[in-house]
Scaffold this motif. Sequence first.
Motif, PDB file in Angstrom:
ATOM      1  N   LEU A 144       0.823  -1.195   0.000  1.00 51.74           N
ATOM      2  CA  LEU A 144       0.000   0.000   0.000  1.00 51.74           C
ATOM      3  C   LEU A 144       0.862   1.251   0.000  1.00 51.74           C
ATOM      4  CD1 LEU A 144      -2.540  -1.181   2.709  1.00 51.74           C
ATOM      5  CD2 LEU A 144      -2.711  -1.353   0.232  1.00 51.74           C
ATOM      6  N   VAL A 145       0.488   2.212  -0.794  1.00 46.37           N
ATOM      7  CA  VAL A 145       1.158   3.504  -0.800  1.00 46.37           C
ATOM      8  C   VAL A 145       0.116   4.570  -0.498  1.00 46.37           C
ATOM      9  CG1 VAL A 145       2.499   5.161  -2.129  1.00 46.37           C
ATOM     10  CG2 VAL A 145       2.822   2.726  -2.515  1.00 46.37           C
ATOM     11  N   PHE A 146       0.126   5.058   0.733  1.00 43.95           N
ATOM     12  CA  PHE A 146      -0.784   6.119   1.128  1.00 43.95           C
ATOM     13  C   PHE A 146       0.025   7.415   1.122  1.00 43.95           C
ATOM     14  CE2 PHE A 146      -2.230   2.286   3.344  1.00 43.95           C
ATOM     15  CZ  PHE A 146      -3.515   2.214   2.844  1.00 43.95           C
ATOM     16  N   SER A 147      -0.107   8.190   0.086  1.00 41.88           N
ATOM     17  CA  SER A 147       0.715   9.385  -0.046  1.00 41.88           C
ATOM     18  C   SER A 147      -0.041  10.613   0.433  1.00 41.88           C
ATOM     19  CB  SER A 147       1.160   9.559  -1.498  1.00 41.88           C
ATOM     20  OG  SER A 147       0.040   9.508  -2.361  1.00 41.88           O
ATOM     21  N   SER A 148      -0.887  11.165  -0.424  1.00 41.90           N
ATOM     22  CA  SER A 148      -1.570  12.396  -0.049  1.00 41.90           C
ATOM     23  C   SER A 148      -2.556  12.191   1.075  1.00 41.90           C
ATOM     24  CB  SER A 148      -2.313  12.969  -1.271  1.00 41.90           C
ATOM     25  OG  SER A 148      -3.273  12.045  -1.722  1.00 41.90           O
ATOM     26  N   CYS A 149      -3.043  10.966   1.273  1.00 38.10           N
ATOM     27  CA  CYS A 149      -4.063  10.740   2.290  1.00 38.10           C
ATOM     28  C   CYS A 149      -3.501  10.039   3.515  1.00 38.10           C
ATOM     29  CB  CYS A 149      -5.221   9.921   1.726  1.00 38.10           C
ATOM     30  SG  CYS A 149      -4.730   8.276   1.185  1.00 38.10           S
ATOM     31  N   ARG A 194     -13.947  12.822   3.287  1.00 32.88           N
ATOM     32  CA  ARG A 194     -12.642  12.242   2.965  1.00 32.88           C
ATOM     33  C   ARG A 194     -12.310  11.083   3.901  1.00 32.88           C
ATOM     34  NH1 ARG A 194      -7.969  16.202   5.456  1.00 32.88           N
ATOM     35  NH2 ARG A 194      -8.877  16.452   7.542  1.00 32.88           N
ATOM     36  N   VAL A 195     -11.324  10.287   3.477  1.00 34.10           N
ATOM     37  CA  VAL A 195     -10.748   9.225   4.295  1.00 34.10           C
ATOM     38  C   VAL A 195      -9.275   9.538   4.477  1.00 34.10           C
ATOM     39  CG1 VAL A 195     -10.252   6.762   4.485  1.00 34.10           C
ATOM     40  CG2 VAL A 195     -12.375   7.524   3.407  1.00 34.10           C
ATOM     41  N   VAL A 196      -8.821   9.553   5.725  1.00 31.43           N
ATOM     42  CA  VAL A 196      -7.434   9.888   6.040  1.00 31.43           C
ATOM     43  C   VAL A 196      -6.798   8.730   6.798  1.00 31.43           C
ATOM     44  CG1 VAL A 196      -5.904  11.518   7.203  1.00 31.43           C
ATOM     45  CG2 VAL A 196      -8.030  12.337   6.182  1.00 31.43           C
ATOM     46  N   PHE A 197      -5.586   8.367   6.393  1.00 33.93           N
ATOM     47  CA  PHE A 197      -4.817   7.326   7.071  1.00 33.93           C
ATOM     48  C   PHE A 197      -3.662   7.993   7.813  1.00 33.93           C
ATOM     49  CE2 PHE A 197      -6.682   3.645   4.920  1.00 33.93           C
ATOM     50  CZ  PHE A 197      -7.257   4.246   3.812  1.00 33.93           C
ATOM     51  N   GLN A 209       2.643   4.586  19.423  1.00 38.04           N
ATOM     52  CA  GLN A 209       3.334   3.909  18.328  1.00 38.04           C
ATOM     53  C   GLN A 209       3.584   2.440  18.688  1.00 38.04           C
ATOM     54  OE1 GLN A 209       7.081   5.941  17.680  1.00 38.04           O
ATOM     55  NE2 GLN A 209       7.980   5.114  19.532  1.00 38.04           N
ATOM     56  N   PRO A 210       3.549   1.569  17.690  1.00 36.70           N
ATOM     57  CA  PRO A 210       3.152   1.792  16.291  1.00 36.70           C
ATOM     58  C   PRO A 210       1.624   1.694  16.157  1.00 36.70           C
ATOM     59  CG  PRO A 210       3.959  -0.439  16.591  1.00 36.70           C
ATOM     60  CD  PRO A 210       4.043   0.206  17.934  1.00 36.70           C
ATOM     61  N   GLN A 211       1.014   2.784  15.791  1.00 38.86           N
ATOM     62  CA  GLN A 211      -0.444   2.903  15.786  1.00 38.86           C
ATOM     63  C   GLN A 211      -0.953   3.156  14.369  1.00 38.86           C
ATOM     64  OE1 GLN A 211      -2.313   6.535  17.498  1.00 38.86           O
ATOM     65  NE2 GLN A 211      -3.278   5.118  18.955  1.00 38.86           N
ATOM     66  N   ALA A 212      -2.124   2.590  14.058  1.00 40.53           N
ATOM     67  CA  ALA A 212      -2.766   2.789  12.764  1.00 40.53           C
ATOM     68  C   ALA A 212      -4.136   3.425  12.988  1.00 40.53           C
ATOM     69  CB  ALA A 212      -2.919   1.464  12.024  1.00 40.53           C
ATOM     70  N   THR A 213      -4.357   4.577  12.380  1.00 38.82           N
ATOM     71  CA  THR A 213      -5.613   5.311  12.560  1.00 38.82           C
ATOM     72  C   THR A 213      -6.207   5.654  11.209  1.00 38.82           C
ATOM     73  OG1 THR A 213      -4.834   6.280  14.635  1.00 38.82           O
ATOM     74  CG2 THR A 213      -6.690   7.356  13.562  1.00 38.82           C
ATOM     75  N   VAL A 214      -7.493   5.387  11.063  1.00 34.52           N
ATOM     76  CA  VAL A 214      -8.240   5.787   9.870  1.00 34.52           C
ATOM     77  C   VAL A 214      -9.348   6.727  10.306  1.00 34.52           C
ATOM     78  CG1 VAL A 214      -9.688   5.019   7.953  1.00 34.52           C
ATOM     79  CG2 VAL A 214      -7.758   3.607   8.695  1.00 34.52           C
ATOM     80  N   ILE A 215      -9.461   7.856   9.636  1.00 35.04           N
ATOM     81  CA  ILE A 215     -10.493   8.849   9.924  1.00 35.04           C
ATOM     82  C   ILE A 215     -11.388   8.982   8.701  1.00 35.04           C
ATOM     83  CG2 ILE A 215     -10.963  11.248  10.581  1.00 35.04           C
ATOM     84  CD1 ILE A 215      -8.049  11.329  11.660  1.00 35.04           C
ATOM     85  N   ILE A 216     -12.683   8.778   8.904  1.00 41.07           N
ATOM     86  CA  ILE A 216     -13.646   8.943   7.819  1.00 41.07           C
ATOM     87  C   ILE A 216     -14.573  10.089   8.173  1.00 41.07           C
ATOM     88  CG2 ILE A 216     -15.397   7.836   6.383  1.00 41.07           C
ATOM     89  CD1 ILE A 216     -14.294   5.142   7.167  1.00 41.07           C
ATOM     90  N   GLN A 217     -14.549  11.120   7.371  1.00 38.78           N
ATOM     91  CA  GLN A 217     -15.396  12.307   7.573  1.00 38.78           C
ATOM     92  C   GLN A 217     -16.363  12.431   6.408  1.00 38.78           C
ATOM     93  OE1 GLN A 217     -12.034  15.033   7.784  1.00 38.78           O
ATOM     94  NE2 GLN A 217     -12.392  15.347   9.976  1.00 38.78           N
ATOM     95  N   PHE A 269     -20.957   8.829   3.597  1.00 38.83           N
ATOM     96  CA  PHE A 269     -20.117   7.921   4.373  1.00 38.83           C
ATOM     97  C   PHE A 269     -20.100   6.541   3.729  1.00 38.83           C
ATOM     98  CE2 PHE A 269     -19.083   4.775   7.497  1.00 38.83           C
ATOM     99  CZ  PHE A 269     -18.131   5.362   8.312  1.00 38.83           C
ATOM    100  N   GLU A 270     -21.277   6.034   3.386  1.00 41.41           N
ATOM    101  CA  GLU A 270     -21.356   4.704   2.776  1.00 41.41           C
ATOM    102  C   GLU A 270     -20.566   4.664   1.473  1.00 41.41           C
ATOM    103  OE1 GLU A 270     -25.246   3.111   2.385  1.00 41.41           O
ATOM    104  OE2 GLU A 270     -25.831   3.569   4.448  1.00 41.41           O
ATOM    105  N   GLN A 271     -20.664   5.709   0.680  1.00 43.24           N
ATOM    106  CA  GLN A 271     -19.929   5.751  -0.580  1.00 43.24           C
ATOM    107  C   GLN A 271     -18.424   5.751  -0.326  1.00 43.24           C
ATOM    108  OE1 GLN A 271     -20.995   8.957  -3.220  1.00 43.24           O
ATOM    109  NE2 GLN A 271     -19.271   8.590  -4.593  1.00 43.24           N
ATOM    110  N   LEU A 272     -17.979   6.596   0.625  1.00 38.20           N
ATOM    111  CA  LEU A 272     -16.561   6.665   0.956  1.00 38.20           C
ATOM    112  C   LEU A 272     -16.048   5.324   1.478  1.00 38.20           C
ATOM    113  CD1 LEU A 272     -15.972  10.092   2.757  1.00 38.20           C
ATOM    114  CD2 LEU A 272     -14.811   9.269   0.706  1.00 38.20           C
TER     115      LEU A 272
END
Length: 352
Positions: free
Chosen positions: A17-22, A108-111, A118-126, A133-136
């Motif tokens: 996975l490459v999460f760049s801008s997000c 948006r969806v932010v990773f 740490q090491p923590q993984a967070t996903v934010i869905i706005q 929301f369902e579409q995102l």
Amino acid sequence: MGIKNVTRIVLMFFAVLVFSSCKDTNTGIHTNVTGKAGEVVVVISEEEWNSDIGQLIRQHLAQEHVALPQDEPLFDLVKVPHVAFTKIFKTTRNILQTQISSAVDTSRVVFKNDVWAQPQATVIIQAKNRAEFEQLFNENKDRILSYFIKAEKDRLTGNYNKYFERGVYNVLNDEFGVTMKVAPGFQIAEQKEDFIWLRYETPAISQGIVLYTFPYVSDSAFTENYLLKVRDSILRANVPGPTEGSYMATERRIEQVQNIIKHNGNYTSEMRGLWRLMNDYMGGPYISLAELDAANQRIIVAFGYVFAPNKDKRNYLRQVEAMIYSLKLNNQKENDLLNEQDAIEIDVQANQ
């Protein structure tokens, strides 16, 4: 148990996975993550949790894990209302934050990595409303799942990189031309030419890794039938059970889940399924890697298994998975050159 129907999910275990801008990574966080392995804290209102939104999240993140002997979810979900999302929850390892409000400027969806620990993984869905929301979520659900799965594996890998059984590491390095970092406590149960059996035993559970090699003579060596034939022959001869006449074998009454991937840049078959003891009553899940060592014209197999009666097995299997994925070939530079020159492509379908 519907293994064939969920084969698609296995592919996500290998996504790069490459999460760049997000994707955002915070540094300078020194608090270690808390919570249990395999948990995801879902920050969501009670109303949304009981709506189609909550159902959508549960259906995807808590769907059935592939190739286990009993139903277990990919993740255990812990619902936390927004007002209760305080310090005690902010340091948990995996967090899914939701915000559904007309006040949201941009859906948006932010990773984010290492926000509060740490090491923590967070996903934010706005999202501005439930429909958005369902579409995102549907557009990003595979990325979200892969992100959390990768985070779980990376934590285990990081631990094994720091703390591993050096005696086993040295034997593999000196005698087999490979390295692998297994957890402290793993011992050599049996060693022969081109074969070694490693295991970790407690009164409650058993974890093991069987590593063996065999010649690469044709593309058919990577078909499921051929890999199983070689495996079961080697297990029968070298991995006996506790009762006379018993031995380890692949459980053939269910379908195996095979995916062709690249590991260390080498052509590799990953297979999941169940194992059993013939002439006895033990069994459990397994995961195996069969990796091409083109420079030596051989295939190296790392077969990892779990025996944990009356216990959930998902996390134990993920531990073994992280160990076998640490497999590295000592002559990898030679293989890199061959991989670049030959662009190795193997057709396993035609030989099934």
